[in-house]
Design an enzyme around this catalytic site. Structure first.
Site, PDB file in Angstrom:
ATOM      1  N   TYR A 162      37.194  14.292  83.214  1.00 26.87           N
ATOM      2  CA  TYR A 162      36.217  13.679  82.800  1.00 26.87           C
ATOM      3  C   TYR A 162      34.904  14.511  82.736  1.00 26.87           C
ATOM      4  O   TYR A 162      33.964  14.020  83.512  1.00 26.87           O
ATOM      5  CB  TYR A 162      35.951  12.144  83.306  1.00 26.87           C
ATOM      6  CG  TYR A 162      37.060  11.159  82.677  1.00 26.87           C
ATOM      7  CD1 TYR A 162      36.732  10.513  81.535  1.00 26.87           C
ATOM      8  CD2 TYR A 162      38.165  10.902  83.331  1.00 26.87           C
ATOM      9  CE1 TYR A 162      37.674   9.683  81.041  1.00 26.87           C
ATOM     10  CE2 TYR A 162      39.212  10.120  82.775  1.00 26.87           C
ATOM     11  CZ  TYR A 162      38.924   9.405  81.501  1.00 26.87           C
ATOM     12  OH  TYR A 162      39.962   8.559  81.016  1.00 26.87           O
ATOM     13  N   TYR A 178      42.795  -0.433  83.844  1.00 23.96           N
ATOM     14  CA  TYR A 178      42.721   0.883  83.477  1.00 23.96           C
ATOM     15  C   TYR A 178      44.395   1.203  83.731  1.00 23.96           C
ATOM     16  O   TYR A 178      45.007   0.773  84.699  1.00 23.96           O
ATOM     17  CB  TYR A 178      42.089   1.732  84.479  1.00 23.96           C
ATOM     18  CG  TYR A 178      42.229   3.323  84.469  1.00 23.96           C
ATOM     19  CD1 TYR A 178      41.777   3.980  83.200  1.00 23.96           C
ATOM     20  CD2 TYR A 178      43.221   3.860  85.033  1.00 23.96           C
ATOM     21  CE1 TYR A 178      42.143   5.303  83.004  1.00 23.96           C
ATOM     22  CE2 TYR A 178      43.510   5.285  84.854  1.00 23.96           C
ATOM     23  CZ  TYR A 178      43.148   5.744  83.974  1.00 23.96           C
ATOM     24  OH  TYR A 178      43.358   7.192  83.611  1.00 23.96           O
ATOM     25  N   ASP A 214      51.575  -2.941  86.805  1.00 20.91           N
ATOM     26  CA  ASP A 214      51.299  -1.150  86.935  1.00 20.91           C
ATOM     27  C   ASP A 214      50.801  -1.094  88.505  1.00 20.91           C
ATOM     28  O   ASP A 214      49.718  -1.469  88.687  1.00 20.91           O
ATOM     29  CB  ASP A 214      49.969  -1.066  85.885  1.00 20.91           C
ATOM     30  CG  ASP A 214      49.655   0.485  86.055  1.00 20.91           C
ATOM     31  OD1 ASP A 214      49.931   1.183  87.049  1.00 20.91           O
ATOM     32  OD2 ASP A 214      48.801   0.917  85.068  1.00 20.91           O
ATOM     33  N   LYS A 252      51.455   7.943  91.873  1.00 22.83           N
ATOM     34  CA  LYS A 252      50.524   8.493  92.926  1.00 22.83           C
ATOM     35  C   LYS A 252      51.322   8.682  94.322  1.00 22.83           C
ATOM     36  O   LYS A 252      51.531   9.781  94.515  1.00 22.83           O
ATOM     37  CB  LYS A 252      49.324   7.566  92.870  1.00 22.83           C
ATOM     38  CG  LYS A 252      48.668   7.420  91.705  1.00 22.83           C
ATOM     39  CD  LYS A 252      47.556   6.693  91.998  1.00 22.83           C
ATOM     40  CE  LYS A 252      46.617   6.366  90.875  1.00 22.83           C
ATOM     41  NZ  LYS A 252      45.590   7.617  90.562  1.00 22.83           N
TER      42      LYS A 252
HETATM   43  N1  PMP Z   1      47.662   3.138  86.094  1.00 19.39           N
HETATM   44  C1  PMP Z   1      46.932   3.134  86.949  1.00 19.39           C
HETATM   45  C2  PMP Z   1      46.491   1.691  87.669  1.00 19.39           C
HETATM   46  C3  PMP Z   1      45.909   4.098  87.641  1.00 19.39           C
HETATM   47  O1  PMP Z   1      45.198   3.969  88.441  1.00 19.39           O
HETATM   48  C4  PMP Z   1      46.430   5.302  87.129  1.00 19.39           C
HETATM   49  C5  PMP Z   1      45.604   6.551  87.408  1.00 19.39           C
HETATM   50  N2  PMP Z   1      44.351   6.519  87.894  1.00 19.39           N
HETATM   51  C6  PMP Z   1      47.247   5.481  85.957  1.00 19.39           C
HETATM   52  C7  PMP Z   1      47.984   4.315  85.730  1.00 19.39           C
HETATM   53  C8  PMP Z   1      47.591   6.925  85.377  1.00 19.39           C
HETATM   54  O2  PMP Z   1      48.289   7.580  86.246  1.00 19.39           O
HETATM   55  P1  PMP Z   1      48.049   9.127  86.176  1.00 19.39           P
HETATM   56  O3  PMP Z   1      46.661   9.844  86.501  1.00 19.39           O
HETATM   57  O4  PMP Z   1      49.176   9.739  87.093  1.00 19.39           O
HETATM   58  O5  PMP Z   1      48.693   9.630  84.810  1.00 19.39           O
END
Ligand code: PMP
Length: 431
Positions: free
Chosen positions: A20, A148, A249, A278
């Site tokens: 970003y 998100y 998620d 992560k």
């Molecule tokens: N879902 C959530 C809840 C996240 O926090 C993130 C990453 N910040 C993602 C999906 C996307 O993961 P990545 O950055 O490894 O593509």
């Protein structure tokens, strides 16, 4: 390399996209040459306490001997091999660990290469499931405002456009349904009216809905808000009543960050599909996983297509899988639950003084997450410079100063981290 030259920094500014960021007026980037335990070492030698765990991921700290040893051993054997028509021990053992760690019904594992892709896979699984059951009209999703889920197209389509991250793509994204975000906080008394918006969307549109996708308990990038487990329970019940799959998620929340191994466990619910990423490799490699049940996986496979339609090049990468196995072993072998309680207690008492500052709206902590929400958006570049000068690495955004330290941070270092944040914030808000 112990220093990064001014020319290299200029080259970075001129040629590399950061997350970003602008190519005309990029924000400052801080040169890091090595990292050890909970410390990042800057070019020039200054050390920073890492309050970010590299965005939820480096839970065991940096340069961990067991993770390093696994990486070396696996590189000597095989760092990559295609997964099409081939399998290997690191992937098999990772699948076994994930199946054992997650709720019992989640026993079919898709090993992907990033969190966003794990979300794409989950969305495709849900849509393909209903297609296989001869209900192709169930192809839309419902999600929660302020959510998100990643930056790829499918993931963006279930992010709330109003947080500004993906607004310019709105016209070309698939249209899904957005329910109001839960207002009731993690510890607050529950009222069923909190879920009225989601309930009404599901009641009206269930015939076209394949799944509800949400971040359980913690809405991360959309504001670091912690919401009531009752909401999650009620959402699960709605999915059951109206035939929707529930996609959790847990890319950010998974692997103990909220104080439970998975955030869904705060509500005692099991999703139909879970996305993990992560922390899975302790931040060493890019890896993610999407798990679902035998029922869903077999229904997809019995459908007209005969297989699940996804297969990335780096699927099941053996190096990443091997490191994930060691990372999950380290977590499992640790006293992770009391450890997360210890961190929560330290964050609460350490950040609490900020609640009395003029300009601070709220201080909240859950497990290994500490958040100071300000009344106004912060000047990120200015405050970050102040933090770095104070020997602290945090990355404020919007109105939030938040931390998610590595799980191995001891109380004395947590105290230095939180008191440094308080001191800098105090100066920032006064100036
Ligand atoms: N879902 C959530 C809840 C996240 O926090 C993130 C990453 N910040 C993602 C999906 C996307 O993961 P990545 O950055 O490894 O593509």
């Amino acid at each position: 390399m112990t220093t990064i030259s001014a020319e290299q920094i200029r080259y970075d500014r001129d040629h590399i996209w950061h997350p970003y960021s602008s190519m005309i007026n990029p924000p400052p980037v801080y040169p890091i040459v090595s990292a050890q335990g909970v410390y990042l070492k800057m070019s020039g030698g200054q050390e920073l306490i890492d309050g970010m765990a590299s965005w939820w991921s480096t839970i065991h700290g940096y340069n961990h001997p067991a993770l390093n040893a696994t990486a070396h051993a696996q590189i000597d054997k095989m760092s990559h091999v295609m997964f099409g028509g081939i399998t290997h021990e690191p992937a098999i053992e990772l699948a076994r660990k994930l199946v054992d760690l997650t709720p019992a019904t989640l026993d079919k594992v898709f090993i992907a290469d990033s969190g966003s892709v794990a979300v794409e896979v989950a969305i495709k699984m849900a849509i393909q499931y209903w297609h296989a059951l001869d209900k192709p009209e169930k192809h839309k999703l419902v999600t929660i405002r302020n959510g998100y889920h990643g930056d790829t197209f499918g993931a963006m389509s279930v992010c709330d456009p109003i947080n500004g991250m993906h607004e310019i793509f709105t016209a070309v994204l698939p249209k899904h349904h957005f329910a109001d975000r839960p207002e009731i906080g993690f510890h607050q008394a529950w009222e069923s009216s909190d879920i009225a918006s989601l309930k009404s969307i599901i009641e009206q549109h269930h015939q076209e809905l394949a799944a509800l996708i949400l971040e359980p308990i913690v809405q991360g990038a959309g504001g670091m808000r912690f919401y009531s487990p009752h909401y999650l329970k009620a959402a699960r019940a709605l999915c059951d009543e109206y035939d929707l799959l529930l996609i959790a998620d847990e890319i950010a929340t998974g692997f103990a960050r909220t104080g439970e191994m998975f955030a869904c466990q705060h509500a005692g619910i099991t999703p139909d599909i879970i996305c993990l990423g992560k922390a899975i490799t302790g931040g060493y490699m890019s890896l993610a996983a999407t798990l679902t049940s035998t029922k869903i996986a077999e229904s997809i496979s019995a459908g007209g297509a005969g297989c699940f339609m996804h297969g990335p090049t780096f699927m099941g990468n053996p190096l990443a899988c091997a490191i994930a196995n060691t990372s999950l072993q380290l977590l499992n072998d640790s006293q992770w639950k009391p450890n997360m309680q210890r961190i929560e207690t330290a964050l609460k008492s350490g950040l609490e003084p900020a609640a009395a500052f003029n300009g601070v709206a709220e201080v909240r902590c859950l497990g290994g997450i500490g958040v100071i929400e300000l009344e106004q958006a912060v000047d990120s570049a200015r405050i970050q410079k102040m933090f770095v000068k104070a020997g602290i690495w945090v990355r404020p955004f919007g109105k939030l100063v938040y931390i998610m330290p590595p799980y191995i941070m001891d109380n004395e270092t947590l105290d230095r981290l939180t008191s440094g944040i308080i001191e800098v914030l105090h100066r920032y808000l006064k100036s």
